[in-house]
Write a protein that holds these residues in place. Structure first.
Motif, PDB file in Angstrom:
ATOM      1  N   ARG A  35       0.846  -1.193   0.000  1.00  0.00           N
ATOM      2  CA  ARG A  35       0.000   0.000   0.000  1.00  0.00           C
ATOM      3  C   ARG A  35       0.881   1.241   0.000  1.00  0.00           C
ATOM      4  NH1 ARG A  35      -4.089  -0.487   4.969  1.00  0.00           N
ATOM      5  NH2 ARG A  35      -2.288   0.061   6.184  1.00  0.00           N
ATOM      6  N   LEU A  36       0.391   2.296  -0.593  1.00  0.00           N
ATOM      7  CA  LEU A  36       1.136   3.547  -0.612  1.00  0.00           C
ATOM      8  C   LEU A  36       0.996   4.231   0.746  1.00  0.00           C
ATOM      9  CD1 LEU A  36       0.069   4.881  -4.117  1.00  0.00           C
ATOM     10  CD2 LEU A  36       2.231   3.810  -3.479  1.00  0.00           C
ATOM     11  N   VAL A  37       2.107   4.504   1.384  1.00  0.00           N
ATOM     12  CA  VAL A  37       2.115   5.120   2.709  1.00  0.00           C
ATOM     13  C   VAL A  37       1.436   6.489   2.676  1.00  0.00           C
ATOM     14  CG1 VAL A  37       3.597   5.981   4.570  1.00  0.00           C
ATOM     15  CG2 VAL A  37       4.176   3.843   3.404  1.00  0.00           C
ATOM     16  N   ASP A  38       1.690   7.268   1.626  1.00  0.00           N
ATOM     17  CA  ASP A  38       1.071   8.593   1.512  1.00  0.00           C
ATOM     18  C   ASP A  38      -0.446   8.504   1.464  1.00  0.00           C
ATOM     19  OD1 ASP A  38       3.557   9.749   1.554  1.00  0.00           O
ATOM     20  OD2 ASP A  38       3.679  10.005  -0.632  1.00  0.00           O
ATOM     21  N   LYS A  39      -0.957   7.493   0.762  1.00  0.00           N
ATOM     22  CA  LYS A  39      -2.415   7.328   0.661  1.00  0.00           C
ATOM     23  C   LYS A  39      -3.009   6.992   2.030  1.00  0.00           C
ATOM     24  CE  LYS A  39      -5.986   5.039  -1.986  1.00  0.00           C
ATOM     25  NZ  LYS A  39      -6.631   6.127  -2.664  1.00  0.00           N
ATOM     26  N   VAL A  40      -2.369   6.120   2.766  1.00  0.00           N
ATOM     27  CA  VAL A  40      -2.857   5.756   4.096  1.00  0.00           C
ATOM     28  C   VAL A  40      -2.812   6.965   5.026  1.00  0.00           C
ATOM     29  CG1 VAL A  40      -2.440   4.304   6.121  1.00  0.00           C
ATOM     30  CG2 VAL A  40      -2.219   3.336   3.830  1.00  0.00           C
ATOM     31  N   ASN A  41      -1.714   7.719   4.989  1.00  0.00           N
ATOM     32  CA  ASN A  41      -1.601   8.912   5.837  1.00  0.00           C
ATOM     33  C   ASN A  41      -2.666   9.946   5.475  1.00  0.00           C
ATOM     34  OD1 ASN A  41       0.550   7.851   7.242  1.00  0.00           O
ATOM     35  ND2 ASN A  41       2.081   8.844   5.964  1.00  0.00           N
ATOM     36  N   SER A  42      -2.901  10.144   4.191  1.00  0.00           N
ATOM     37  CA  SER A  42      -3.914  11.092   3.745  1.00  0.00           C
ATOM     38  C   SER A  42      -5.288  10.659   4.217  1.00  0.00           C
ATOM     39  CB  SER A  42      -3.891  11.185   2.218  1.00  0.00           C
ATOM     40  OG  SER A  42      -4.992  11.907   1.757  1.00  0.00           O
ATOM     41  N   TRP A  43      -5.584   9.395   4.049  1.00  0.00           N
ATOM     42  CA  TRP A  43      -6.878   8.868   4.486  1.00  0.00           C
ATOM     43  C   TRP A  43      -7.045   9.058   5.981  1.00  0.00           C
ATOM     44  CZ3 TRP A  43      -8.100   4.936   7.900  1.00  0.00           C
ATOM     45  CH2 TRP A  43      -9.431   4.561   7.929  1.00  0.00           C
ATOM     46  N   ASP A  44      -6.012   8.767   6.745  1.00  0.00           N
ATOM     47  CA  ASP A  44      -6.094   8.874   8.203  1.00  0.00           C
ATOM     48  C   ASP A  44      -6.352  10.317   8.645  1.00  0.00           C
ATOM     49  OD1 ASP A  44      -5.986   8.059  10.881  1.00  0.00           O
ATOM     50  OD2 ASP A  44      -3.843   8.477  10.984  1.00  0.00           O
ATOM     51  N   GLN A  46      -7.552  12.979   6.586  1.00  0.00           N
ATOM     52  CA  GLN A  46      -8.601  13.738   5.920  1.00  0.00           C
ATOM     53  C   GLN A  46      -9.919  13.008   5.743  1.00  0.00           C
ATOM     54  OE1 GLN A  46      -6.846  14.905   2.226  1.00  0.00           O
ATOM     55  NE2 GLN A  46      -5.195  16.021   3.197  1.00  0.00           N
ATOM     56  N   ASP A  47      -9.910  11.693   5.735  1.00  0.00           N
ATOM     57  CA  ASP A  47     -11.130  10.978   5.374  1.00  0.00           C
ATOM     58  C   ASP A  47     -11.441   9.837   6.341  1.00  0.00           C
ATOM     59  OD1 ASP A  47     -13.316  10.801   3.684  1.00  0.00           O
ATOM     60  OD2 ASP A  47     -12.378   9.297   2.406  1.00  0.00           O
ATOM     61  N   ARG A  52     -15.498  11.711  10.043  1.00  0.00           N
ATOM     62  CA  ARG A  52     -16.654  12.008   9.197  1.00  0.00           C
ATOM     63  C   ARG A  52     -17.953  11.849   9.972  1.00  0.00           C
ATOM     64  NH1 ARG A  52     -15.360   8.104   4.701  1.00  0.00           N
ATOM     65  NH2 ARG A  52     -17.608   8.112   4.476  1.00  0.00           N
ATOM     66  N   LEU A  53     -18.058  10.800  10.794  1.00  0.00           N
ATOM     67  CA  LEU A  53     -19.257  10.614  11.608  1.00  0.00           C
ATOM     68  C   LEU A  53     -19.402  11.755  12.607  1.00  0.00           C
ATOM     69  CD1 LEU A  53     -21.704   8.934  12.488  1.00  0.00           C
ATOM     70  CD2 LEU A  53     -20.164   7.686  14.025  1.00  0.00           C
ATOM     71  N   HIS A  54     -18.305  12.154  13.213  1.00  0.00           N
ATOM     72  CA  HIS A  54     -18.319  13.260  14.171  1.00  0.00           C
ATOM     73  C   HIS A  54     -18.853  14.534  13.511  1.00  0.00           C
ATOM     74  CE1 HIS A  54     -16.478  16.458  16.668  1.00  0.00           C
ATOM     75  NE2 HIS A  54     -16.776  15.627  17.641  1.00  0.00           N
ATOM     76  N   LEU A  55     -18.366  14.844  12.328  1.00  0.00           N
ATOM     77  CA  LEU A  55     -18.834  16.027  11.601  1.00  0.00           C
ATOM     78  C   LEU A  55     -20.317  15.906  11.231  1.00  0.00           C
ATOM     79  CD1 LEU A  55     -15.778  16.649   9.253  1.00  0.00           C
ATOM     80  CD2 LEU A  55     -16.529  18.090  11.159  1.00  0.00           C
ATOM     81  N   TYR A  56     -20.711  14.737  10.784  1.00  0.00           N
ATOM     82  CA  TYR A  56     -22.104  14.498  10.405  1.00  0.00           C
ATOM     83  C   TYR A  56     -23.037  14.743  11.586  1.00  0.00           C
ATOM     84  CZ  TYR A  56     -26.239  11.824   8.979  1.00  0.00           C
ATOM     85  OH  TYR A  56     -27.519  11.433   8.692  1.00  0.00           O
ATOM     86  N   LEU A  57     -22.717  14.169  12.725  1.00  0.00           N
ATOM     87  CA  LEU A  57     -23.561  14.335  13.913  1.00  0.00           C
ATOM     88  C   LEU A  57     -23.571  15.789  14.383  1.00  0.00           C
ATOM     89  CD1 LEU A  57     -22.528  11.122  15.894  1.00  0.00           C
ATOM     90  CD2 LEU A  57     -24.637  11.498  14.590  1.00  0.00           C
ATOM     91  N   GLY A  58     -22.416  16.449  14.317  1.00  0.00           N
ATOM     92  CA  GLY A  58     -22.323  17.840  14.733  1.00  0.00           C
ATOM     93  C   GLY A  58     -23.147  18.767  13.864  1.00  0.00           C
ATOM     94  N   ARG A  59     -23.115  18.544  12.553  1.00  0.00           N
ATOM     95  CA  ARG A  59     -23.888  19.388  11.632  1.00  0.00           C
ATOM     96  C   ARG A  59     -25.388  19.298  11.890  1.00  0.00           C
ATOM     97  NH1 ARG A  59     -20.995  16.951   7.049  1.00  0.00           N
ATOM     98  NH2 ARG A  59     -18.943  17.885   7.129  1.00  0.00           N
TER      99      ARG A  59
END
Length: 134
Positions: A35-44, A46-47, A52-59
């Protein structure tokens, strides 16, 4: 978490969660080989599904920072209490390290078990064996 009282009655819902394992499977796994380390770090960063659940519930006004802080404090307290309780329990006997992996123990593992038994017979007074079940 306080949802509106009618939420589950009026709004049937289906949650599809896709998650990407951030860490390796085990200490002997090096996931950077496949796996690409940069992709995993980015996912961790930003996504991440929890973010995402925290933001969804907060909104939607179902979760706020005060609830988050109270939840974190109570969760931390609960984890520490359970951890302390587990630390007081006797550890599983050392021989279980060898008995629950293979249906038939391979020769190399049998040799390692015998080596541990010899070590404990020779140096057992220096190891905290009283912390283990018999």
């Amino acid at each position: 978490m306080d949802f509106p009282p009618h939420f589950s009655l009026i709004f049937p819902h289906f949650t599809l969660i896709f998650s990407l394992r951030i860490g390796c499977h085990s200490t002997s796994d090096d996931s950077s080989a496949y796996r690409l380390v940069d992709k995993v770090n980015s996912w961790d960063k930003q996504d991440h599904p929890i973010s995402r659940l925290h933001l969804y519930l907060g909104r939607r006004g179902w979760w706020d920072e005060q609830q988050e802080q109270a939840w974190r404090e109570s969760s931390r307290k609960m984890v520490l209490e359970v951890f302390e309780q587990a630390e007081r329990e006797a550890k599983p006997p050392p021989h279980l390290l060898f008995s629950s992996v293979y249906l038939e123990m391979p020769p190399r593992l049998r040799r390692q078990r015998e080596e541990l038994e010899r070590h404990l017979e020779t140096y057992g007074e220096h190891d905290p064996l009283q912390q283990f079940q018999k």
